[in-house]
Design a protein around this motif. Structure first.
Motif, short mmCIF file in Angstrom:
data_model
loop_
_atom_site.label_atom_id
_atom_site.label_comp_id
_atom_site.label_asym_id
_atom_site.label_seq_id
_atom_site.Cartn_x
_atom_site.Cartn_y
_atom_site.Cartn_z
N ASN A 83 -8.61 -17.97 3.73
CA ASN A 83 -9.85 -17.23 3.29
C ASN A 83 -9.75 -15.96 4.01
O ASN A 83 -10.13 -14.76 2.91
CB ASN A 83 -10.97 -17.72 3.35
CG ASN A 83 -12.18 -17.78 2.53
OD1 ASN A 83 -11.84 -18.06 1.27
ND2 ASN A 83 -13.25 -17.07 2.72
N GLY A 84 -9.72 -15.83 5.08
CA GLY A 84 -9.65 -14.19 5.76
C GLY A 84 -8.47 -13.59 5.27
O GLY A 84 -8.42 -12.32 5.01
N GLY A 85 -7.18 -14.11 5.05
CA GLY A 85 -6.29 -13.68 4.22
C GLY A 85 -6.43 -13.01 3.01
O GLY A 85 -6.00 -11.98 2.57
N GLN A 101 -1.08 -9.65 6.52
CA GLN A 101 -1.95 -9.02 5.35
C GLN A 101 -2.84 -8.07 6.20
O GLN A 101 -3.26 -6.97 5.43
CB GLN A 101 -2.97 -9.96 4.67
CG GLN A 101 -2.40 -11.06 3.79
CD GLN A 101 -1.56 -10.52 2.67
OE1 GLN A 101 -1.53 -9.35 2.57
NE2 GLN A 101 -1.12 -11.26 1.86
N LEU A 102 -3.27 -8.33 7.45
CA LEU A 102 -3.82 -7.43 8.37
C LEU A 102 -3.25 -5.99 8.54
O LEU A 102 -3.71 -4.99 8.25
CB LEU A 102 -4.30 -7.84 9.64
CG LEU A 102 -4.98 -7.00 10.57
CD1 LEU A 102 -6.53 -6.35 10.10
CD2 LEU A 102 -5.37 -7.63 11.89
N GLU A 103 -1.85 -6.09 8.78
CA GLU A 103 -1.05 -5.01 9.07
C GLU A 103 -1.01 -4.34 7.79
O GLU A 103 -1.19 -2.80 7.87
CB GLU A 103 0.35 -5.42 9.36
CG GLU A 103 0.29 -6.20 10.91
CD GLU A 103 1.46 -6.88 11.25
OE1 GLU A 103 2.53 -6.84 10.35
OE2 GLU A 103 1.78 -7.06 12.32
N ARG A 104 -1.21 -4.79 6.58
CA ARG A 104 -0.90 -3.89 5.30
C ARG A 104 -2.21 -3.41 4.95
O ARG A 104 -1.96 -2.26 4.72
CB ARG A 104 -0.38 -5.06 4.31
CG ARG A 104 0.90 -5.63 4.28
CD ARG A 104 1.13 -6.37 3.14
NE ARG A 104 2.53 -7.41 3.36
CZ ARG A 104 2.49 -8.38 3.36
NH1 ARG A 104 1.49 -9.32 3.06
NH2 ARG A 104 3.62 -9.25 3.25
N ALA A 105 -3.27 -4.11 5.25
CA ALA A 105 -4.66 -3.52 5.06
C ALA A 105 -4.82 -2.21 5.81
O ALA A 105 -5.17 -1.27 5.47
CB ALA A 105 -5.46 -4.53 5.36
N LEU A 106 -4.31 -2.23 7.05
CA LEU A 106 -4.38 -1.09 7.86
C LEU A 106 -3.61 0.26 7.62
O LEU A 106 -4.07 1.32 7.69
CB LEU A 106 -4.35 -1.53 9.51
CG LEU A 106 -5.26 -2.44 10.03
CD1 LEU A 106 -4.74 -2.77 11.37
CD2 LEU A 106 -6.76 -2.03 9.97
N LEU A 107 -2.31 -0.21 7.16
CA LEU A 107 -1.51 0.66 6.63
C LEU A 107 -2.10 1.43 5.26
O LEU A 107 -1.74 2.63 5.34
CB LEU A 107 -0.11 0.03 6.38
CG LEU A 107 0.73 -0.25 7.58
CD1 LEU A 107 2.02 -1.01 7.19
CD2 LEU A 107 1.15 1.13 8.40
N PHE A 108 -2.82 0.56 4.37
CA PHE A 108 -3.23 1.17 3.41
C PHE A 108 -4.53 2.00 3.63
O PHE A 108 -5.14 2.62 2.83
CB PHE A 108 -3.61 0.29 2.35
CG PHE A 108 -2.54 -0.38 1.51
CD1 PHE A 108 -1.16 -0.74 2.13
CD2 PHE A 108 -2.37 0.00 0.30
CE1 PHE A 108 -0.18 -0.98 1.48
CE2 PHE A 108 -1.55 -0.45 -0.65
CZ PHE A 108 -0.10 -0.77 -0.23
N GLY A 109 -5.14 1.97 4.81
CA GLY A 109 -6.28 2.94 5.02
C GLY A 109 -7.40 2.04 5.54
O GLY A 109 -8.50 3.04 5.80
N ALA A 110 -7.51 0.86 5.44
CA ALA A 110 -8.83 0.05 5.88
C ALA A 110 -8.75 0.19 7.54
O ALA A 110 -8.06 0.49 8.17
CB ALA A 110 -8.46 -1.50 5.78
N LYS A 111 -9.99 0.25 7.88
CA LYS A 111 -10.25 0.38 9.42
C LYS A 111 -10.88 -0.70 10.12
O LYS A 111 -11.76 -1.30 9.40
CB LYS A 111 -11.21 1.74 9.39
CG LYS A 111 -10.79 2.92 8.79
CD LYS A 111 -11.58 4.31 9.02
CE LYS A 111 -12.85 3.89 7.88
NZ LYS A 111 -12.55 3.94 6.72
#
Length: 217
Positions: free
Chosen positions: A60-62, A94-104
């Motif tokens: 779910n977190g993913g 998924q966390l690594e991708r989200a951060l690369l896309f600009g999520a903080k």
């Protein structure tokens, strides 16, 4: 006789059956769930909206992290409330991708939309202190609140004893527990890409995803 909704145990069986019989990977369904969640959040958001997505270390977190990546890609201000360390393979990627896309990482001073992707349908009560504390912070916010699949901390009789969701986006099929939510809570069902034959096997009508992949119940 067809049923109109599934118990959480029945949905677990449906989910597992789809994985085994049709080689649908968890990663693929996570992507589908996250995209649909991002679409629902985007419908509520404006260009200047501050979005916080709370995630745990499970599927779910993913899904929440996929939504974070998609929303960040669309130009939204996305923040991640990481309830626990993200160590499992799929959510970690998924966390690594989200951060690369600009999520903080971190909770901003003010949030307009707070998304609950902390725990999924396998959550157990009572919640640990970590999640109880996270929910208290989220509920104290004036943000509009959206839960992925089922609200974290929901009681067996459908009471919002945890996250006080304004909207719930449940996955693949309606869940019986959500029928008991207060009438003010909007519930949507989202397409995960599960074929009609799986719905037939579990004797439940497939939502009309041909008309819309995100359907208000």
């Amino acid at each position: 006789m067809q049923v109109s909704s599934l118990s959480l145990d029945a949905f677990k069986e449906m989910d597992y059956w789809a994985l085994e019989k049709y080689n649908l990977s968890i990663a693929l369904m996570m992507e589908n769930a996250g995209l649909q969640l991002a679409r629902l959040v985007a419908k509520k958001a404006t260009k200047g909206s501050v979005i916080t997505i709370g995630v745990g270390n499970g599927n779910n977190g993913g899904g929440g992290l996929v939504a974070a990546r998609r929303l960040a890609a669309w130009g939204f201000n996305v923040n991640l409330d990481l309830a626990v360390s993200i160590t499992k393979e799929l959510p970690k990627a998924q966390l690594e991708r989200a951060l690369l896309f600009g999520a903080k990482e971190g909770i901003p001073k003010k949030t307009d939309i707070w998304v609950d992707a902390y725990l999924g349908f396998s959550q157990r009560l009572p919640l640990s202190a970590v999640f109880t504390n996270k929910i208290e912070v989220a509920n104290a916010s004036s943000a509009f609140k959206i839960s992925l699949d089922i609200p974290v901390g929901i009681s067996k009789d459908g009471k919002l004893t945890g996250f006080k969701a304004n909207q719930v986006m449940t996955l693949a099929a309606p869940k019986t527990i959500l029928e008991k939510l207060p009438s003010a809570v909007e519930v949507f069902v989202a397409d995960l890409g599960i074929p009609k034959s799986v719905y037939d096997h579990f004797n439940i009508k497939m939502p009309d995803f041909l008309k819309d992949q995100l359907i208000a119940l």
